[in-house]
Design a protein around this motif. Structure first.
Motif, PDB file in Angstrom:
ATOM      1  N   TYR A 135      -0.326   2.229   9.866  1.00  0.00           N
ATOM      2  CA  TYR A 135      -0.779   1.085   9.057  1.00  0.00           C
ATOM      3  C   TYR A 135      -2.021   0.449   9.681  1.00  0.00           C
ATOM      4  N   GLN A 148       0.828  -1.191   0.000  1.00  0.00           N
ATOM      5  CA  GLN A 148       0.000   0.000   0.000  1.00  0.00           C
ATOM      6  C   GLN A 148       0.876   1.261   0.000  1.00  0.00           C
ATOM      7  N   ALA A 173       3.854  -1.588   3.122  1.00  0.00           N
ATOM      8  CA  ALA A 173       3.384  -0.203   2.996  1.00  0.00           C
ATOM      9  C   ALA A 173       4.547   0.757   2.824  1.00  0.00           C
TER      10      ALA A 173
END
Length: 313
Positions: free
Chosen positions: A308, A2, A98
């Motif tokens: 996160y 992400q 991420a």
């Protein structure tokens, strides 16, 4: 994997949650090797920048890596001089999960760590905050301090007036009583907490200005060439640090040691010790406390974990 932009990262790191997350990881602990610091040359073998690499991980949980590029001459091209990226991985598999704006992670965790320290070291009734430096970290200090102390009044000292005015406008909208000050000595004498977040290489705060019961927070001096205080500020005060790494790189402390005002054995404790109740923070109403931070990858990892988790609920 992400990718989270600046706005998403900010919203995922609210003050109270971030302070609590950093405290929790100081209690739990994690692996934090010393940061790598590399000189970057151009084609003529002249140093044009620095590249920092800061890893941290908890076995069986997550691993984080922050990269920071510092190129001072970027302003000649209309570019920022510092860029940072934070990558979060699964520590069991090494799979990246991420990427965050590293500048946001760094600035918010830095201000949050100072507020965490102040919860142990400042007087509980502290309500007047002096912010020295209206930069990226300085702008966040009132928000973070408000989460741990009843901050009502904020004074701002900054060499560039326009930056001080921008911060004052924002803080007024946030409900603080705000004033821009030009006489730093007078402003110090009236504050309960003084927090410095500058790039100064010369002392700004003098020991003779400090009053009984104050808490002095020093953020900016993260290299041997930098300093925000005179050496006397460490002579007869209660000194705490974020980590022992401050003894190796903080110009304020190194200068105080060189000038004979501070013995490194007089360090009363670190954030590890404070969070784990291994040392006592403030012990009296009139005690002057000093907190010196240089930053640690533990705080970055705590912030990235929180961001996160909040973004993936």
């Amino acid at each position: 994997m992400q990718f989270y932009n600046t706005d998403q990262t900010i919203k995922a790191l609210p003050a109270e949650q971030l302070i609590a997350a950093i405290e929790h990881l100081f209690i739990q602990g994690c692996d934090v090797p010393l940061r790598h610091n590399h000189a970057i040359q151009n084609g003529n073998n002249e140093e044009v920048g620095r590249f920092l690499i800061m890893p941290a991980w908890q076995p069986g949980r997550r691993l984080g890596l922050k990269t920071v590029s510092i190129f001072p001459n970027n302003n000649q091209q209309g570019l920022a001089g510092l860029h940072s990226v934070y990558i979060l991985y699964d520590a069991n598999t090494g799979v990246p999960i991420a990427i965050f704006d590293g500048n946001t992670i760094t600035s918010r965790r830095t201000a949050a760590a100072s507020a965490l320290a102040a919860r142990f070291l400042s007087r509980p009734d502290s309500h007047r905050l002096l912010v020295v430096g209206a930069g990226q970290v300085g702008r966040l200090l009132p928000e973070m301090y408000k989460a741990v102390r009843p901050i009502e009044e904020v004074s701002i000292f900054n060499p560039t007036l326009v930056n001080a005015e921008m911060l004052a406008d924002k803080l007024t909208q946030d409900g603080f009583k705000v004033q821009i000050v030009k006489d730093l000595k007078a402003a110090v004498s009236q504050a309960d907490i003084i927090s410095c977040a500058t790039l100064s290489t010369k002392p700004l705060i003098m020991r003779d200005w400090l009053q009984p019961g104050q808490h002095l927070d020093l953020i900016g001096s993260f290299s041997p060439e930098m300093r925000e205080t005179d050496g006397k500020c460490f002579a007869d005060t209660s000194v705490f640090m974020d980590t022992e790494e401050a003894l190796m790189k903080a110009g304020d402390i190194l200068s105080a040691i060189k000038e004979g005002y501070f013995d490194q054995n007089k360090n009363l404790g670190t954030l590890y010790n404070l969070c784990r109740s291994q040392c006592q923070g403030r012990t009296s109403k009139n005690e002057i406390t000093v907190f010196k931070s240089v930053g640690t990858g533990l705080e970055d990892l705590a912030a990235a974990n929180l961001a996160y988790d909040n973004l993936n609920q």
